[in-house]
Write a protein that holds these residues in place. Structure first.
Motif, mmCIF file in Angstrom:
data_model
loop_
_atom_site.group_PDB
_atom_site.id
_atom_site.type_symbol
_atom_site.label_atom_id
_atom_site.label_comp_id
_atom_site.label_asym_id
_atom_site.label_seq_id
_atom_site.Cartn_x
_atom_site.Cartn_y
_atom_site.Cartn_z
ATOM 1 N N PRO A 208 -5.789 10.347 -3.740
ATOM 2 C CA PRO A 208 -5.180 8.944 -4.187
ATOM 3 C C PRO A 208 -4.051 8.941 -5.416
ATOM 4 O O PRO A 208 -3.244 8.078 -5.395
ATOM 5 C CB PRO A 208 -6.571 8.671 -4.872
ATOM 6 N N SER A 209 -4.112 10.152 -5.919
ATOM 7 C CA SER A 209 -3.041 10.351 -6.882
ATOM 8 C C SER A 209 -1.534 10.428 -6.340
ATOM 9 O O SER A 209 -0.665 10.284 -7.072
ATOM 10 C CB SER A 209 -3.188 11.484 -7.876
ATOM 11 N N GLN A 210 -1.451 10.490 -5.006
ATOM 12 C CA GLN A 210 -0.089 10.529 -4.031
ATOM 13 C C GLN A 210 -0.122 9.514 -3.307
ATOM 14 O O GLN A 210 0.950 9.444 -2.687
ATOM 15 C CB GLN A 210 -0.319 12.019 -3.542
ATOM 16 N N GLU A 211 -0.607 8.547 -3.647
ATOM 17 C CA GLU A 211 -0.470 7.190 -2.683
ATOM 18 C C GLU A 211 0.510 6.529 -3.539
ATOM 19 O O GLU A 211 0.232 5.222 -3.904
ATOM 20 C CB GLU A 211 -1.724 6.472 -2.614
ATOM 21 N N TYR A 212 1.774 6.668 -3.366
ATOM 22 C CA TYR A 212 2.768 6.030 -4.111
ATOM 23 C C TYR A 212 3.122 4.832 -3.399
ATOM 24 O O TYR A 212 3.444 4.826 -2.197
ATOM 25 C CB TYR A 212 3.965 6.888 -4.499
ATOM 26 N N SER B 267 0.902 -1.222 -0.073
ATOM 27 C CA SER B 267 -0.051 0.093 0.030
ATOM 28 C C SER B 267 0.895 1.399 -0.118
ATOM 29 O O SER B 267 2.253 1.012 -0.049
ATOM 30 C CB SER B 267 -0.988 -0.029 1.106
ATOM 31 N N THR B 268 0.334 2.510 0.039
ATOM 32 C CA THR B 268 0.939 3.557 0.116
ATOM 33 C C THR B 268 2.250 3.807 1.158
ATOM 34 O O THR B 268 2.184 3.371 2.072
ATOM 35 C CB THR B 268 0.177 4.898 0.045
ATOM 36 N N LEU B 269 3.324 4.192 0.638
ATOM 37 C CA LEU B 269 4.444 4.494 1.275
ATOM 38 C C LEU B 269 4.278 5.509 2.519
ATOM 39 O O LEU B 269 5.158 5.665 3.525
ATOM 40 C CB LEU B 269 5.575 4.706 0.514
#
Length: 336
Positions: free
Chosen positions: A213-217, A202-204
């Protein structure tokens, strides 16, 4: 990308072969350092390796996330003869108390070769399981924020030519099969190549940050290569004591990918990487007591705060013995 790394290794093999061949044929100034080709260098050591990373995204409002592995402290033995070195170490339980930082599974294939005229570093990092060192980010009960799903893989190669290798011995500081008798320095130059990946389930970014959501790398990949240049120096004092420092900077170019919600953004970039080596110790013709630290900093996006740090810290006691006959007769280990 693995093919690119392997192709680079293959292209560099002739250079590495020349380096190995010249290790014992290049003359050196015995007034500055002394090799012991007929002695077997044995060692007892304490060490800790690590591969950590820092990341910073616009959504974090200037906060840099400092992820670290919970690696073991190891006790080991080893030996060096001519150009070959073998070390074996184990992380005993009494040296590694549980500090609530989670479990890290890892295979760390760092290899640092000092061939007289060349320094060659190989990196093969396979890590899973990290925790955050940020005091402002903890879990619900105030313990370190643990992420067992985070994985880091990195492959790298650095080659450095030691210009003044007839007077400066990097082996004396880091392998201990020679001794530096007089202070000396040298410019160093060569090349780097690195490929790496940081990924998670999941996101870091921790749950405490509100992000789009577009920044959930959940994955970052990079590839880079370029030239390096620096300087190394050994200060000899009180006859038997030494301090060695080496700082090499690389201007590398390549690309990086950031992946969020299976959408991948790719950008090209240039960045400055740093290779740092330090050593401090006492030596004589038979005994060396020393400690060294080696760290490779690799920036993997255009933001300087997004970096990988790969390192090794070691405290060593070495003693040089007369080599057994089968080693002296080996044409592979002793080509002279």
């Amino acid at each position: 990308m693995v093919r690119v790394i392997l192709l680079t290794y293959i292209l560099l093999l002739p250079l590495l072969s020349v380096a190995l061949e010249r290790t014992d044929t290049v003359s050196y100034d015995t007034a500055y350092f002394e090799n012991y080709p007929d002695l077997l260098t044995t060692r007892l050591y304490f060490s800790r390796k690590y591969t950590g990373f820092h990341v910073a995204f616009p959504a974090l409002d200037g906060v840099v996330l400092k992820y670290a592995p919970n690696t073991t402290r190891n006790l080991g033995i080893g030996a060096s003869y001519e150009w070959a070195t073998l070390n074996l170490a184990y992380g005993f339980g009494f040296m590694n108390p549980d500090r609530g930082e989670g479990d890290t599974r890892y295979l760390d294939l760092q290899a640092h070769q000092y061939l007289g005229n060349f320094n060659i570093d190989f990196y093969g990092q396979f890590y899973q399981g990290y925790y955050l060192r940020n005091d402002e980010v903890t879990d619900e009960i105030g313990s370190p924020y643990v992420r067992p799903d985070i994985r880091v893989n990195e492959f790298g190669l650095t080659v450095q030519y030691v210009l003044n290798h007839r007077k400066l011995s990097m082996r004396a500081a880091f392998i201990n099969n020679s001794i530096q008798k007089k202070s000396a320095g040298s410019f160093i130059f060569g090349m780097d190549i690195f490929y790496g990946k940081v990924s998670a389930d999941s996101t870091l970014i921790p749950y405490t940050f509100e992000i789009e959501p577009s920044q959930e790398y959940d994955q970052m990949d990079f590839f880079k290569l370029g030239p390096n240049l620096g300087y190394a120096f050994t200060l000899v004092f009180a006859k038997h004591f030494f301090f060695t420092g080496s700082l090499v900077a690389a201007l590398n170019g390549g690309y990086y990918d950031l992946t969020a919600a299976e959408v991948k953004d790719r950008e090209g970039f240039f960045s400055a990487d740093l290779n740092v080596r330090t050593a401090l110790g006492y030596n004589n013709s038979r005994l060396t007591l020393s400690a060294f630290f080696v760290n490779q900093r690799v920036q993997f996006t255009s933001n300087y705060r997004n970096i990988l740090n790969v390192g090794n810290f070691r405290v060593i006691a070495t003693y040089r013995l007369n080599a057994p006959g089968f080693l002296k007769k080996s044409k592979l280990l002793n080509p002279r």
